[in-house]
Design an enzyme around this catalytic site. Structure first.
Site, PDB file in Angstrom:
ATOM      1  CB  ALA A 170      -0.900  -0.011   1.225  1.00 54.31           C
ATOM      2  CG  ASN A 171       0.120   4.685  -1.923  1.00 52.94           C
ATOM      3  OD1 ASN A 171      -0.622   5.557  -1.493  1.00 52.94           O
ATOM      4  ND2 ASN A 171      -0.135   4.013  -3.056  1.00 52.94           N
ATOM      5  NE  ARG A 172       4.628   6.959   4.817  1.00 55.79           N
ATOM      6  CZ  ARG A 172       4.649   6.283   5.964  1.00 55.79           C
ATOM      7  NH1 ARG A 172       3.584   6.262   6.728  1.00 55.79           N
ATOM      8  NH2 ARG A 172       5.740   5.641   6.334  1.00 55.79           N
ATOM      9  CB  SER A 173      -2.666   8.038  -1.281  1.00 59.01           C
ATOM     10  OG  SER A 173      -3.830   8.712  -1.679  1.00 59.01           O
ATOM     11  CB  ALA A 226      -1.178   7.488  -4.494  1.00 54.12           C
TER      12      ALA A 226
END
Ligand code: CTP
Ligand code: CA
Length: 231
Positions: free
Chosen positions: A33-36, A99
């Site tokens: 995952a990512n921080r968006s 993102a």
């Protein structure tokens, strides 16, 4: 006394927006995952809906309520996001604020990976489809105005210009997502709108604003552009 009617410069226009991160499964219980947070994309959806647009929001996993009056499709992975975007075409405007994870695991485990006895599993990655580039290159079904985002942590304008040339979109919204800016997950954003002028790329640098204010300003630019084309 009657209130004056709210101007609806995007009435009758379909606006497609992607927002949030994507989750790429490793096995049934783990993902990349990512921080968006999805806040900027959701704010754009709400702002477009407020001025009359028929908004189709394709959202990755976020902790936000669906904006009122907006048709939302919830997805997890980049491939699901691309499929959902294609299902909403045609559209007048497409804004790619998500993102999207650039890579996914090449061989997703059907069962939870176990650590018992064996070596640490290597995660082999493969590239995800580039949704913005795919839609920018469509023929007949290409939305009239395609807008990408450029999330950068260094050389913001140079990197965004290179991305602009590569992606085939009409505008790019560039923003610095270095941890110190607090943009990822925060409520403010400092953006630069890259458009194509007669003498090359034009960069409009906006002051720091809330994500809601950025959304309102971007939607105003879109309405200006679309309504100019009508006259
Ligand atoms: N994007 C997309 N699909 C992907 C990757 C990116 O639609 N698989 C879109 C994003 O939504 C954004 C734009 O492309 O509008 C730029 O995303 P960004 O991550 O900044 O650029 P990349 O081309 O992925 O390059 P890099 O991450 O290496 O900077
Ligand atoms: Ca990327």
């Amino acid at each position: 006394m009657l209130k004056p009617p709210v101007p609806r410069p995007l009435a009758g226009r379909r606006v497609l927006i992607t927002a949030g991160p994507t989750h790429e499964p490793i096995d049934p219980v783990r993902y990349i995952a990512n921080r968006s947070s999805g806040k900027q994309g959701f704010a754009i959806a709400a702002a477009a809906q407020a001025v009359g647009a028929d908004v189709r929001l394709i959202a990755g996993p976020v902790e936000l309520a669906d904006p009122k009056g907006v048709s939302v499709t919830h997805v997890e992975s980049a491939r699901q996001m691309l499929e959902a975007v294609e299902a909403e075409l045609p559209a007048d405007v497409a804004i790619f604020a998500a993102a999207v994870a650039d890579w996914r695991v090449a061989h997703e485990g059907g069962q939870k990976l176990k650590k018992t006895g064996k070596a640490i599993p290597p995660l082999q990655l493969t590239e995800n489809p580039d949704i913005l580039a795919t839609i920018s290159k469509l023929g007949e079904k290409r939305p009239g105005l395609v807008i990408g985002f450029a999330a950068e942590t260094e050389h913001l304008i140079d990197n965004a210009k290179a991305k602009f040339a590569r992606k085939g979109c009409d505008w790019i919204v560039a923003n610095d997502v270095s941890p110190a800016t607090g943009v990822m997950g925060g409520d403010r954003n400092t953006v630069h709108l890259l458009t194509k002028g007669a003498d090359g790329v034009h960069v409009a640098s906006w002051p720091i604003m809330t994500k809601d204010e950025v959304a309102t300003a971007l939607v105003a630019e879109i309405a200006k552009k679309l309504n100019k084309e009508l006259t």
